[in-house]
Design a protein around this motif. Sequence first.
Motif, PDB file in Angstrom:
ATOM      1  N   UNK A   1       0.826  -1.206   0.000  1.00  0.00           N
ATOM      2  CA  UNK A   1       0.000   0.000   0.000  1.00  0.00           C
ATOM      3  C   UNK A   1       0.862   1.258   0.000  1.00  0.00           C
ATOM      4  N   UNK A   2       1.888   1.301   0.829  1.00  0.00           N
ATOM      5  CA  UNK A   2       2.738   2.493   0.889  1.00  0.00           C
ATOM      6  C   UNK A   2       3.424   2.761  -0.449  1.00  0.00           C
ATOM      7  N   UNK A   3       3.878   1.696  -1.103  1.00  0.00           N
ATOM      8  CA  UNK A   3       4.523   1.850  -2.407  1.00  0.00           C
ATOM      9  C   UNK A   3       3.552   2.442  -3.417  1.00  0.00           C
ATOM     10  N   UNK A   4       2.341   1.952  -3.419  1.00  0.00           N
ATOM     11  CA  UNK A   4       1.348   2.435  -4.392  1.00  0.00           C
ATOM     12  C   UNK A   4       0.958   3.889  -4.124  1.00  0.00           C
ATOM     13  N   UNK A   5       0.766   4.223  -2.852  1.00  0.00           N
ATOM     14  CA  UNK A   5       0.434   5.608  -2.524  1.00  0.00           C
ATOM     15  C   UNK A   5       1.590   6.548  -2.845  1.00  0.00           C
ATOM     16  N   UNK A   6       2.817   6.061  -2.677  1.00  0.00           N
ATOM     17  CA  UNK A   6       3.982   6.883  -2.997  1.00  0.00           C
ATOM     18  C   UNK A   6       4.044   7.198  -4.493  1.00  0.00           C
ATOM     19  N   UNK A   7       3.620   6.252  -5.324  1.00  0.00           N
ATOM     20  CA  UNK A   7       3.630   6.484  -6.767  1.00  0.00           C
ATOM     21  C   UNK A   7       2.687   7.624  -7.150  1.00  0.00           C
ATOM     22  N   UNK A   8       1.618   7.797  -6.392  1.00  0.00           N
ATOM     23  CA  UNK A   8       0.722   8.931  -6.619  1.00  0.00           C
ATOM     24  C   UNK A   8       1.357  10.215  -6.094  1.00  0.00           C
ATOM     25  N   UNK A   9       1.903  10.140  -4.887  1.00  0.00           N
ATOM     26  CA  UNK A   9       2.501  11.334  -4.275  1.00  0.00           C
ATOM     27  C   UNK A   9       3.656  11.878  -5.103  1.00  0.00           C
ATOM     28  N   UNK A  10       4.412  10.978  -5.760  1.00  0.00           N
ATOM     29  CA  UNK A  10       5.575  11.410  -6.539  1.00  0.00           C
ATOM     30  C   UNK A  10       5.245  11.691  -7.995  1.00  0.00           C
ATOM     31  N   UNK A  11       3.970  11.573  -8.377  1.00  0.00           N
ATOM     32  CA  UNK A  11       3.542  11.954  -9.713  1.00  0.00           C
ATOM     33  C   UNK A  11       3.688  10.895 -10.779  1.00  0.00           C
ATOM     34  N   UNK A  12       4.077   9.674 -10.384  1.00  0.00           N
ATOM     35  CA  UNK A  12       4.199   8.596 -11.365  1.00  0.00           C
ATOM     36  C   UNK A  12       2.825   8.139 -11.849  1.00  0.00           C
ATOM     37  N   UNK A  13       1.852   8.219 -10.975  1.00  0.00           N
ATOM     38  CA  UNK A  13       0.472   7.897 -11.308  1.00  0.00           C
ATOM     39  C   UNK A  13      -0.422   9.034 -10.824  1.00  0.00           C
ATOM     40  N   UNK A  14      -1.586   9.157 -11.466  1.00  0.00           N
ATOM     41  CA  UNK A  14      -2.564  10.141 -11.006  1.00  0.00           C
ATOM     42  C   UNK A  14      -3.415   9.586  -9.875  1.00  0.00           C
ATOM     43  N   UNK A  15      -3.565   8.258  -9.847  1.00  0.00           N
ATOM     44  CA  UNK A  15      -4.399   7.642  -8.820  1.00  0.00           C
ATOM     45  C   UNK A  15      -4.134   6.149  -8.772  1.00  0.00           C
ATOM     46  N   UNK A  16      -4.499   5.532  -7.669  1.00  0.00           N
ATOM     47  CA  UNK A  16      -4.502   4.077  -7.548  1.00  0.00           C
ATOM     48  C   UNK A  16      -5.831   3.667  -6.927  1.00  0.00           C
ATOM     49  N   UNK A  17      -6.230   2.425  -7.202  1.00  0.00           N
ATOM     50  CA  UNK A  17      -7.438   1.873  -6.596  1.00  0.00           C
ATOM     51  C   UNK A  17      -7.008   0.812  -5.584  1.00  0.00           C
ATOM     52  N   UNK A  18      -7.525   0.922  -4.363  1.00  0.00           N
ATOM     53  CA  UNK A  18      -7.149   0.029  -3.278  1.00  0.00           C
ATOM     54  C   UNK A  18      -8.404  -0.401  -2.517  1.00  0.00           C
ATOM     55  N   UNK A  19      -8.277  -1.465  -1.756  1.00  0.00           N
ATOM     56  CA  UNK A  19      -9.391  -1.916  -0.921  1.00  0.00           C
ATOM     57  C   UNK A  19      -9.526  -1.008   0.288  1.00  0.00           C
TER      58      UNK A  19
END
Length: 333
Positions: free
Chosen positions: A163-181
């Motif tokens: 989860x932290x890795x995925x949220x970091x990808x949003x925070x650092x601009x690599x992704x605009x969003x992620x979908x999580x449970x």
Amino acid sequence: MSGAVTRVDGDAERREGVLRVGTRGSALAVAQTTAVAESIARATGLDVELVTVTTQGDTSRESLAQLGGTGVFATALRDALLAGDVDLVVHSLKDLPTAPATGLVVGAIPKRADARDALAARDGLTLETLPEGARVGTGSPRRVAQLKSQRPDLDVTDLRGNVDTRLRMVAEGELDAVVLAAAGLTRLGRLDAVTDYFPLSLMPTAPGQGALALEVRAGDEKGRGPIARALAAVDHVTTHASVVAERHVLAGLEAGCAAPIGATAIVDDGLLFLTATVYRPDGTERLTASHAATPDSLSSAHLQEAALDVGARVVAELLQAGAADLAPLGSSR
């Protein structure tokens, strides 16, 4: 009466009178297993040890679809249970194959957490307000199909990581969003990252999402021993019946957790309702079936009977409508 909960290495010496609970080593797995262990300790007075077990799903960087989906997080835990290294194991139910494992049974399902999916997006964006072409990350074929169904313009990207890795990808601009449970974010205390929740009526989630399964060696769930007492202390009968109905859809369709299938079951006003949807992987088509059953009572046995009945009827309708031709369902085994 209150027991203690401790965490030990997998090869730690066994202590007499202590219930050993196997868990994956991820932050989420440890958090949810700790919550279960604390509930058991409070209810039974037993001392509980958490034993970390490394699984294939934890060490491989391949996508879940490439790994084969179902079972990659469960096998090592089950091996430890069968070997007697632990007394019970805690699974995220959506990661558990529907086919029974020889010598093992699911002895309890605690009360379910929030079953919804959640969007964690930059700048507080929602699914509706994400800009055209926004990059959204998910490792789930079901979520891919649902996102493309709602927003075919999105660039949906496969990803792995905690989860932290995925949220970091949003925070650092690599992704605009992620979908999580939403359940996982709740257990990790990260609901602050959520910018949008997806209603189950619009985007049903994986069968069993938000629920945990306590698996034990066959026979240990019976009688009045410490393991049976632990299971009885945390089992939630309506959650148990709901997830049995949802997972019966997977089993009946011979589908794995990587198949684009969503299912939602609830017990309300004396009825057990089940809705399941099979998606074409690109999101352009879907098939939905809904049925209800009336259990003779809200006892565990009657609810289980109703769950299997309603699940069978939903599966029959989906297959008759051509679900097997709509999507690659894979295997639940």
